[in-house]
Each structure stands twice: as structure tokens, then as C-alpha cells.
Write a protein that holds these residues in place. Structure first.
Motif, PDB file in Angstrom:
ATOM      1  N   TYR A 119       0.846  -1.207   0.000  1.00  0.00           N
ATOM      2  CA  TYR A 119       0.000   0.000   0.000  1.00  0.00           C
ATOM      3  C   TYR A 119       0.882   1.259   0.000  1.00  0.00           C
ATOM      4  O   TYR A 119       0.603   2.222  -0.728  1.00  0.00           O
ATOM      5  CB  TYR A 119      -0.970   0.013   1.186  1.00  0.00           C
ATOM      6  N   ALA A 120       1.964   1.234   0.778  1.00  0.00           N
ATOM      7  CA  ALA A 120       2.884   2.387   0.787  1.00  0.00           C
ATOM      8  C   ALA A 120       3.459   2.609  -0.612  1.00  0.00           C
ATOM      9  O   ALA A 120       3.585   3.750  -1.071  1.00  0.00           O
ATOM     10  CB  ALA A 120       4.011   2.151   1.797  1.00  0.00           C
ATOM     11  N   ASP A 121       3.766   1.517  -1.315  1.00  0.00           N
ATOM     12  CA  ASP A 121       4.301   1.626  -2.673  1.00  0.00           C
ATOM     13  C   ASP A 121       3.232   2.164  -3.629  1.00  0.00           C
ATOM     14  O   ASP A 121       3.524   2.986  -4.504  1.00  0.00           O
ATOM     15  CB  ASP A 121       4.808   0.250  -3.131  1.00  0.00           C
ATOM     16  N   TYR A 122       1.984   1.717  -3.443  1.00  0.00           N
ATOM     17  CA  TYR A 122       0.860   2.211  -4.260  1.00  0.00           C
ATOM     18  C   TYR A 122       0.710   3.726  -4.086  1.00  0.00           C
ATOM     19  O   TYR A 122       0.574   4.473  -5.059  1.00  0.00           O
ATOM     20  CB  TYR A 122      -0.425   1.492  -3.847  1.00  0.00           C
ATOM     21  N   VAL A 123       0.740   4.161  -2.824  1.00  0.00           N
ATOM     22  CA  VAL A 123       0.585   5.598  -2.530  1.00  0.00           C
ATOM     23  C   VAL A 123       1.699   6.395  -3.210  1.00  0.00           C
ATOM     24  O   VAL A 123       1.474   7.448  -3.799  1.00  0.00           O
ATOM     25  CB  VAL A 123       0.570   5.836  -0.999  1.00  0.00           C
ATOM     26  N   LYS A 124       2.912   5.821  -3.175  1.00  0.00           N
ATOM     27  CA  LYS A 124       4.053   6.471  -3.815  1.00  0.00           C
ATOM     28  C   LYS A 124       3.829   6.586  -5.333  1.00  0.00           C
ATOM     29  O   LYS A 124       4.079   7.637  -5.924  1.00  0.00           O
ATOM     30  CB  LYS A 124       5.308   5.638  -3.526  1.00  0.00           C
ATOM     31  N   GLN A 125       3.331   5.490  -5.939  1.00  0.00           N
ATOM     32  CA  GLN A 125       3.074   5.513  -7.395  1.00  0.00           C
ATOM     33  C   GLN A 125       2.004   6.539  -7.743  1.00  0.00           C
ATOM     34  O   GLN A 125       1.917   7.009  -8.877  1.00  0.00           O
ATOM     35  CB  GLN A 125       2.609   4.134  -7.910  1.00  0.00           C
ATOM     36  N   CYS A 126       1.138   6.849  -6.769  1.00  0.00           N
ATOM     37  CA  CYS A 126       0.066   7.826  -7.004  1.00  0.00           C
ATOM     38  C   CYS A 126       0.518   9.237  -6.640  1.00  0.00           C
ATOM     39  O   CYS A 126      -0.325  10.140  -6.484  1.00  0.00           O
ATOM     40  CB  CYS A 126      -1.166   7.466  -6.186  1.00  0.00           C
ATOM     41  N   GLY A 127       1.799   9.437  -6.437  1.00  0.00           N
ATOM     42  CA  GLY A 127       2.297  10.775  -6.140  1.00  0.00           C
ATOM     43  C   GLY A 127       2.061  11.206  -4.710  1.00  0.00           C
ATOM     44  O   GLY A 127       2.011  12.406  -4.426  1.00  0.00           O
ATOM     45  N   ASN A 128       1.902  10.248  -3.815  1.00  0.00           N
ATOM     46  CA  ASN A 128       1.728  10.519  -2.373  1.00  0.00           C
ATOM     47  C   ASN A 128       0.555  11.465  -2.082  1.00  0.00           C
ATOM     48  O   ASN A 128       0.579  12.222  -1.126  1.00  0.00           O
ATOM     49  CB  ASN A 128       3.010  11.130  -1.779  1.00  0.00           C
ATOM     50  N   SER A 129      -0.482  11.389  -2.927  1.00  0.00           N
ATOM     51  CA  SER A 129      -1.561  12.366  -2.739  1.00  0.00           C
ATOM     52  C   SER A 129      -2.920  11.698  -2.499  1.00  0.00           C
ATOM     53  O   SER A 129      -3.928  12.172  -2.984  1.00  0.00           O
ATOM     54  CB  SER A 129      -1.640  13.267  -3.967  1.00  0.00           C
ATOM     55  N   ILE A 130      -2.916  10.581  -1.773  1.00  0.00           N
ATOM     56  CA  ILE A 130      -4.177   9.851  -1.590  1.00  0.00           C
ATOM     57  C   ILE A 130      -4.806  10.144  -0.230  1.00  0.00           C
ATOM     58  O   ILE A 130      -4.132  10.084   0.792  1.00  0.00           O
ATOM     59  CB  ILE A 130      -3.924   8.332  -1.719  1.00  0.00           C
ATOM     60  N   ASP A 131      -6.097  10.463  -0.260  1.00  0.00           N
ATOM     61  CA  ASP A 131      -6.850  10.502   0.990  1.00  0.00           C
ATOM     62  C   ASP A 131      -7.550   9.145   1.085  1.00  0.00           C
ATOM     63  O   ASP A 131      -8.511   8.870   0.348  1.00  0.00           O
ATOM     64  CB  ASP A 131      -7.871  11.650   0.950  1.00  0.00           C
ATOM     65  N   PHE A 132      -7.047   8.287   1.969  1.00  0.00           N
ATOM     66  CA  PHE A 132      -7.541   6.909   2.052  1.00  0.00           C
ATOM     67  C   PHE A 132      -9.065   6.850   2.206  1.00  0.00           C
ATOM     68  O   PHE A 132      -9.727   5.983   1.634  1.00  0.00           O
ATOM     69  CB  PHE A 132      -6.865   6.188   3.237  1.00  0.00           C
ATOM     70  N   ASP A 133      -9.621   7.781   2.958  1.00  0.00           N
ATOM     71  CA  ASP A 133     -11.058   7.714   3.255  1.00  0.00           C
ATOM     72  C   ASP A 133     -11.953   8.125   2.088  1.00  0.00           C
ATOM     73  O   ASP A 133     -13.141   7.825   2.095  1.00  0.00           O
ATOM     74  CB  ASP A 133     -11.376   8.571   4.488  1.00  0.00           C
ATOM     75  N   THR A 134     -11.384   8.818   1.099  1.00  0.00           N
ATOM     76  CA  THR A 134     -12.230   9.229  -0.031  1.00  0.00           C
ATOM     77  C   THR A 134     -11.769   8.650  -1.372  1.00  0.00           C
ATOM     78  O   THR A 134     -12.531   8.644  -2.334  1.00  0.00           O
ATOM     79  CB  THR A 134     -12.242  10.778  -0.168  1.00  0.00           C
ATOM     80  N   HIS A 135     -10.543   8.171  -1.433  1.00  0.00           N
ATOM     81  CA  HIS A 135      -9.983   7.723  -2.722  1.00  0.00           C
ATOM     82  C   HIS A 135     -10.690   6.478  -3.261  1.00  0.00           C
ATOM     83  O   HIS A 135     -10.926   6.355  -4.459  1.00  0.00           O
ATOM     84  CB  HIS A 135      -8.488   7.438  -2.555  1.00  0.00           C
TER      85      HIS A 135
END
Lengths: 81, 409
Positions: free
Chosen positions: B216-232
Motif C-alpha cells: 500500500y505504501a508503494d501504491y501511494v508512492k506511485q500515485c504521487g503521495n496524494s491519496i486521501d484513504f477515506d475518499t480515494h
């Protein structure tokens, strides 16, 4: 960070996740299983404790640990680093 | 970039089931605790004339038209329950489905990751353009081994999923550039022989959570570290060695995003994760098909599912790998899923008693590495005649000098 403090953090997370337990009921020489914890409860206690202590240990290294005291020893290895 | 994903999907959850409450009672366990701890109501079970080949073909057969078959030029079958160490079961299934000869076929193995490994290879082949307009058939099929009177007996099962993967997705379109991977070398659960399925459950659960956090940390990184887990994510589909594991998985990601009380995690779980468990509760362990069983369950459970809803997926394969990826629901998804009548399929299965289950498992065990046998089609009150005959299911007819012969019923 003292080992006593690490044990206190683990104990607090055990009572947060298991029913009908007080901090004073918990003997560090015992396993969480002795207090009715299943595998998922133990994962949560470990996760919460690591977060609180600001440490990260591969959880797969923790599966064979026999009791709370040994878990605290393992945490201490990382707290000191 | 092209839209690439699943055009058609189908599940095959075997033709028999065992009630977990009755199994718990027979083993002297608390039935409520068994059901609550694992969230499995019934587990699937194969008669002795089915195996991973028949399950895979029985998932794919009903969903493919002749036009589909002629459009397929790649067939990948993911399994950790192959019937041969050399010959891949993709060849047996290719023959049974009568696909054209100009098909690349192979088998993938990586415990429960085998299915997503197969899917991802197909997606990348299509994304590369080397498919030249052709489609891939991806199948993942697995079944547990005999575990009578063990503590693992309550998390057994088996299911197959078939996916037609193309650049015309009608179920889900994958976000190919958003994917996180995480690998480690661990012995958690493994199959060191044709009979054994062994390991340490606790190491496996711990490793699963490590892999979830890491991927999941790697996924967030691939997404440019801009994910709000609760709304994404509208929904999240976690790998289910048993369905209850998905709560712990969701709790882990919720608390990484923002530490919160268990009640808040439960509320989020009910809304975003529980709808993915409808069929795994009827199957038990879903092995390599887990993410696809969850996707079908989500589409069947949520009538308000909208085109473009983002689904997060976590896949885990012992050994070990974790991958976190995502996809967007297609506008035609619910029409596609309703046409499958999966509820009807699961409802048509026959319940077996604990005694019948033990008999079946012992028969299956006796077939392993046995060069010559012919399954008895009369068992279970002639279940073959009642359920299979003339209905077009693939079954194992006989094994002679290790050569396996399959036929359509």
C-alpha cells in the motif's frame, strides 16, 4: 526508553483489544493467547504497539515469540536503534 | 492510454458444500465462534470427479461464445493445485474449451497470488499492443487438500474464476500505472509435496499484514503521495484466506491513514469491504481467485454501484508477495454480473454431511499420485445424474498410466 515502558505500552494495547482485562491482571511471562487473544487480536496489539513506540519490525519475525516479556525484548532491540 | 480490463467474468464454486456449524459441532468446537472468527458460513467441496482442471473449464465454458473463443490468443491459468508438475493445466483446459491452436498458454504459480500474476501478465500484453486486437483468457482455479481434524480444517475451500481480458472492458478497467508491490522471502504456508499444504498460520497472518502495509505504501508512492484513504476508494477488496481477515486488513490501512477507534473502522468496513464477502462466505478459502470472487460479490451486493467507482484491491501470495492495485467500475458492470446468475449457481450446490465430506476427502486423497483410477460417479446418491448429466460440465473420467481423460457431461 525502558523495557518497563515498552511492557506498559503492550499491556495497554492488550486491554484495549481484549475484553474483561485490567492492566494488573497481565503477567508478562504469559502469552497473549493465555488471555484469550486470537491471531488477529495479536496482530492488532503488535501493530498498535509498534505505532506507539515508533518502531517497525517485520511482523513475520514475531510469530514464534513465546510471551509478552520476549515481545518487549524484541521491541527493545529496535527502540534502541 | 487504452482502456484495459475484464470484459467478462464468471465463477465456479464447485457443486457441493459443507456447513461450518455442522463441522464445528462434529469437532467439538463452539459453532458461533467458528463462524464469527472466520466469517465462513459454508465451504465448497469437489466430488472426486472434479479437480482444478474441471473447475477452471467449468468457470470459463459457460461465459464464452464461439466468437470469444476465436478472439483469444493467450490463455494463462493460475493455480497452486496443478495435477502435474510439468504439463500445465492450461493445456488441458485449452483442449477442453476447444480454443484455436494459435494461442500462447502457460500456468502461473505463486500461492494465492497466481491469479493476479496471470491477470497482470495479460493486462501488460494488451497494453503493449503486441496482442494485435486479440484477447486473453485468464483462469485461476484452486482447491484445498485434506485437513481432517486439524485446526486449519475450518478455513478450507476452493473456487475457480474465469476472466476474458481485453481492450473493451465491461466489468472493471484497471488503473495500470497505479500499482504497489512488496516481496519478502518467508515460509508461511506452502505445498512441499502433492499431498501437503503446511505452514504456520501466525507467520502467514503477520506476513500478510507486512505485505499489505508495504504494497500500500508503494501504491501511494506511485500515485504521487496524494491519496486521501477515506475518499480515494469507493470499495476495497482484500485478499481473503478467510473472509474475517479482511477486517484486520482494513483496520490496518485505516489506522495508517489516521489512528481511529474500532467502532469507526467497523463502520467503514461495513460500507466499503463487507459487500465483497458475499461469495467468499459460501466458498471458504478463495485462493488465487480471491480478488475476483470479491469483485463479483461487490457487483452483486451493491445495487447503487456507479460507473467510475474506484475499487482498491490487495492480493497476497504466501512465500511471499503483496500487491495493491485499483480499478474503475465499468458502466455495463451490473448488467454483466446479473446475467451470470451466480446466486443460482451457489444455490444449486448439494449439501454434504460431515460423514460424506470425510468420505470424499479420503477418496480424493487416495487419487493423489495414483497412476490408475476411475472416479465412482454413483456416490452421493447419484449426484452426477442429478446435477451434471447432460448439463455441460467438464468432469474427470479416468486416469490411466497417469494420462488424465476429461469429458463434458
Amino acid at each position: 526508553m525502558t523495557k518497563e515502558r515498552v511492557i506498559e505500552v503492550i499491556k495497554n494495547n492488550i486491554i484495549e483489544n481484549l475484553d474483561d482485562l485490567e492492566v494488573d491482571d497481565i503477567d508478562p511471562q504469559k502469552s497473549m493467547k493465555d488471555y484469550g487473544a486470537n491471531s488477529l487480536d495479536m496482530i492488532e496489539v503488535v501493530s498498535c504497539s509498534m505505532r506507539e513506540l515508533k518502531i517497525k519490525i517485520p511482523r513475520s519475525e514475531l510469530a514464534d515469540i513465546a510471551n509478552i516479556d520476549h515481545l518487549a525484548d524484541k521491541f527493545m532491540d529496535y527502540v534502541d536503534k | 492510454m487504452k482502456r484495459i480490463g475484464i470484459e467478462k467474468i464468471n465463477l465456479y464454486g464447485t457443486s457441493l458444500f459443507l456447513d461450518q456449524v455442522k463441522l464445528a459441532e462434529a469437532r467439538g468446537k463452539d459453532p458461533d465462534k467458528v463462524v464469527t472468527d472466520f466469517l465462513i458460513d459454508v465451504r465448497s467441496l469437489n466430488p472426486p470427479y472434479e479437480d482444478t482442471v474441471t473447475m477452471g473449464a467449468n468457470a470459463a465454458g459457460p461465459m464464452l461464445t464461439e466468437e470469444d473463443k476465436s478472439s483469444i490468443s493467450m490463455l494463462i491459468v493460475g493455480t497452486e493445485g496443478s495435477v502435474d508438475f510439468g504439463k500445465p493445466i492450461s493445456t488441458n483446459i485449452h483442449g477442453a474449451l476447444k480454443l484455436t491452436p494459435n494461442v500462447r498458454n502457460f500456468e502461473t504459480k505463486h500461492a494465492c497470488y497466481c491469479g493476479v500474476a496471470a491477470l497482470d501478465t495479460a493486462l501488460n500484453w494488451i497494453a503493449s499492443g503486441l496482442n494485435r486486437g486479440k484477447k486473453a483468457l485468464v483462469i485461476t482455479t484452486d482447491f484445498s487438500r485434506m485437513h481432517l481434524n486439524t485446526k486449519e480444517e475450518f478455513v478450507m475451500g476452493g473456487v475457480a474464476a474465469a476472466l476474458l481480458v481485453s481492450e473493451n472492458p465491461k466489468v472493471i478497467e484497471y488503473e495500470l500505472v497505479k500499482k504497489g508491490s512488496w516481496t519478502t522471502n518467508v515460509y508461511d504456508t506452502f505445498r512441499p509435496s502433492a499431498r501437503h499444504e503446511v505452514g504456520n498460520n501466525e507467520i502467514s497472518l503477520f506476513s500478510y499484514i507486512d505485505a499489505l502495509e508495504g504494497s500500500y505504501a508503494d501504491y501511494v508512492k506511485q500515485c504521487g503521495n496524494s491519496i486521501d484513504f477515506d475518499t480515494h476508494f469507493s470499495y476495497i477488496n482484500y485478499h481473503t484466506p478467510f473472509p474475517a481477515m479482511s477486517f484486520q486488513a482494513h483496520r490496518t490501512l485505516c489506522n495508517i491513514a489516521r489512528p481511529r477507534k474500532k467502532a469507526e473502522v467497523k463502520e467503514s468496513f461495513q460500507k466499503k469491504v463487507f459487500p465483497t464477502l458475499l461469495y467468499s462466505r459460501k466458498v471458504g478459502s478463495t485462493y488465487g481467485a480471491s480478488n475476483f470472487v470479491g469483485l463479483c460479490a461487490l457487483m452483486e451486493s451493491i445495487n447503487t454501484l456507479k460507473a467510475g467507482d474506484r475499487v482498491g484491491f490487495f492480493t497476497y501470495g504466501s512465500g511471499a508477495i503483496g500487491e495493491f492495485y485499483s480499478g474503475l467500475i465499468c458502466p455495463e458492470a451490473q448488467v454483466t454480473i446479473k446475467s451470470l446468475n451466480l446466486d443460482g449457481h451457489f444455490d444449486s450446490r448439494r449439501e454434504v454431511s460431515v460423514e460424506e465430506y470425510e468420505m470424499i476427502e479420503k477418496i480424493r486423497e487416495s487419487y493423489i499420485e495414483n497412476p490408475n483410477f476411475a472416479p465412482d460417479f454413483s456416490i452421493l446418491d447419484n449426484w452426477y445424474d442429478a446435477h451434471y448429466r447432460d448439463r455441460g460440465y467438464l468432469v474427470l473420467k479416468e486416469v490411466k498410466d497417469f494420462y488424465r481423460t476429461y469429458e463434458w457431461s
